[in-house]
Design an enzyme around this catalytic site. Sequence first.
Site, PDB file in Angstrom:
ATOM      1  CD  GLU A  13      75.515  90.054  89.125  1.00  0.00           C
ATOM      2  OE1 GLU A  13      75.318  90.275  90.315  1.00  0.00           O
ATOM      3  OE2 GLU A  13      74.794  89.338  88.427  1.00  0.00           O
ATOM      4  CB  CYS A  60      78.429  85.408  93.593  1.00  0.00           C
ATOM      5  SG  CYS A  60      79.019  85.939  91.985  1.00  0.00           S
ATOM      6  CB  CYS A  63      80.985  82.427  90.806  1.00  0.00           C
ATOM      7  SG  CYS A  63      81.567  84.089  90.673  1.00  0.00           S
ATOM      8  CG  HIS A  67      80.450  81.373  96.511  1.00  0.00           C
ATOM      9  ND1 HIS A  67      81.567  81.684  97.222  1.00  0.00           N
ATOM     10  CD2 HIS A  67      80.216  82.448  95.715  1.00  0.00           C
ATOM     11  CE1 HIS A  67      81.998  82.897  96.888  1.00  0.00           C
ATOM     12  NE2 HIS A  67      81.197  83.379  95.961  1.00  0.00           N
ATOM     13  NE  ARG A 476      84.168  87.145  87.835  1.00  0.00           N
ATOM     14  CZ  ARG A 476      83.271  86.340  87.288  1.00  0.00           C
ATOM     15  NH1 ARG A 476      83.125  85.118  87.715  1.00  0.00           N
ATOM     16  NH2 ARG A 476      82.512  86.771  86.308  1.00  0.00           N
ATOM     17  CB  SER A 499      87.009  90.172  93.518  1.00  0.00           C
ATOM     18  OG  SER A 499      86.623  89.736  92.234  1.00  0.00           O
ATOM     19  CB  CYS A 543      82.932  88.944  89.738  1.00  0.00           C
ATOM     20  SG  CYS A 543      81.308  88.587  90.414  1.00  0.00           S
ATOM     21  CB  CYS A 546      80.789  87.064  96.376  1.00  0.00           C
ATOM     22  SG  CYS A 546      82.274  86.936  95.412  1.00  0.00           S
TER      23      CYS A 546
END
Lengths: 580, 163
Positions: A13, A60, A63, A67, A476, A499, A543, A546
């Site tokens: 993604e 996302c 994940c 969230h 992550r 990220s 990732c 998001c």
Amino acid sequence: MTRIAIDPITRIEGHLRIEVQVDGGAVSDAWASATMFRGIELILKGRDPRDAWTITQRACGVCTTVHALGSVRAVEDALGITVPSNARILRNLIQATQYIQDHVVHFYHLHALDWVDVVSALDADAEATSKLAQSISDWPKSSTDYFQGVKDKLASYVNSGQLGPFGNAYWGHSAYKLPPEANLMAVAHYLEALDWQRDMIRAHAILGSKNPHLQTYLVGGMATPIDPTSQAALNADSIAFLQGLFRKAKEFVDKVYLPDVLAIAPFYLDWAAIGGGLGNYLSYGDFPQADGTPWLQSGFILNKDLSKVNSVDQEKIAEHVAHSWYQYDDEKKGKHPWEGETNPNFTGPKPPYKFLETDQKYSWMKAPRLADHAMEVGPLARMLVAYASGHTRVVEVVNSVLKALGAGPEALFSTLGRTAARCIETVVVAEQLEPWTNELIANIASGDIAIHEGSLWEPATWPAEAKGWGHTEAPRGSLGHWIHIQDQKTLNYQMVVPSTWNCSPRDAKGQIGPYESALIGTPIADEKMPLEVLRTIHSFDPCIACGVHLLDVDGNEINQVSVDTVENFNSPLLKVRGVR
Amino acid sequence: MFDRPAYKTLVLGVGNTLMGDEGVGVHVIERLLAGYVVPEEVQVLDGGVLGMDLLYYLEGIENLLLVDAVETHSEPGTIIRLENDEVPAFLSMKISPHQVGVPDMLAAAKFKDLYPKRLVLWGIQPEILDMGLELSPLIESKVDVLTGNLVDQLKAWGHAITS
């Protein structure tokens, strides 16, 4: 001097672009740019804060649960709610299964292909592969026939011309070092991991009432009914079934994942000195225990100094936009997420372009800083903070892995260290599934079936104004949700995702971000096939989902690479790239 | 008791519901569940932006019916139907990140012998892909049409479906 752009760089993604300058066979400078899922506050503003988690978990696909957790914790923090023990333990179990599934999937389905040459596996001898597999683990799927079957299947797949998940890679690149037998073993485990992850999803379906998109979170606790006498609730039967799944999870980690990492790493020990980068590591800490302290400690480390763990003050987090496509009144200063705003200001080159104007604004990612420092987040950061904080089990497993590889702690500050730390974390988290399940069983057996603290559920009980910070450690890395509630409604809402930390561009002072820093010094054997850049970036488990806004409509191939000599890199208009 | 029921058909709506028309597949799934009685051998799933995680839901099924926003370089609201090998080939022209996941899932399914016997995609050209939970009025007006398309396909596969 050559400039290389790789776009997009994530295998599944998201959309991330890396530009590097190569000088004398190594990266001399680097820039990370990504599309940004911006302005979640535009959707959440004016809505009921208790609904925010169902909306944020849609940001996302990789994940979702993290969230949800970040969001309910933000509202609980704002309102001063402590969740009941059962809810705390259930959240830990969901989070732990998420870690284990995510890390294994990352290793086998995303990152391993940077180290494992799938096509080379076709040259493997099945009997020698069997011997290799039996020498590193007592995992039962290790016979000659088994590996011959995998090899035949791979051959038919490759011969059909449909490489599918194995497409778009640099097979045969000189940086691949494994013998064919190790490659075949890894391909077999890649396939086994696909089956294994389906079991992990069953665990999530039981814990989360529904999967995908868990339905069981609630501000104040969980919605999962606990009733030892009801078949529709979490009861002895469903917990026993979970324990079976958890045993399978742990067995795969101990007998396949860890032995594979220990078998592959010796061929790539040079990568224990490549890709270290910043040396600043942040963990918010997570997995709250009965006494309120996190099982994985909170803290940050500066300049690779493991003798000192600094404490995290979230008020010292600020996001900068000097090199990001947003506008602030004063771009020399950052803004704390409670004051965060999203005013897009795209000043980049109009597509088609060849390279970004990296001396100006060049990314949709903001640049988050803690006490003015850029920070790496993720499994390595968590393991280093835990290691330096004296987490007993983390220290033991880290030391045993280092001993097996004949390396010292300094080897952790590297691309290989990041990959090893992810595996180490999976091992220690998988060990917790049993004790945490037992904690839940004991708690229920003691007569406590509370799962939700509802005294502050009604908005009429809330103060006119409240601010909260929900923090969690996603697989992550550090994830923060900030909410400002006014008159029972959401006034502002900001997310700073892992990220964003790792993919941060430069800030007003020119301080470089973690990806950018980690790439500097990376050797590049072939500028047209920059496998080495992918290794380091993938070791962070990027990732950007998001972080993603829009992609181009013309279907960028994965890992598109454009290379140009330095003379041309100031002439930006050559080829379509998808950042919008 | 915790085994997956034996489904014959999976109806999968995918898309990001935070991005306006990007989430149309999920809206169609919701309309289908709200307006029809679906027989027990059919699983109707909101796939959101998930990719490989969806592999689990392909286990044992014969038919996969996808609904999604797609880029066809045509007028917004244009509806298309694709089947079998056209689907993964078409999805490589991706309009959104979740579509990077679906072709990967299908490729892995092939490798694991989980690939459905029949595969149909109903797609629609989106109009507005911007932050927002609502569909554009144009695409909203097509949700019933797409839902009807799914119902017709399920009937063609022999499922008894009633409103």
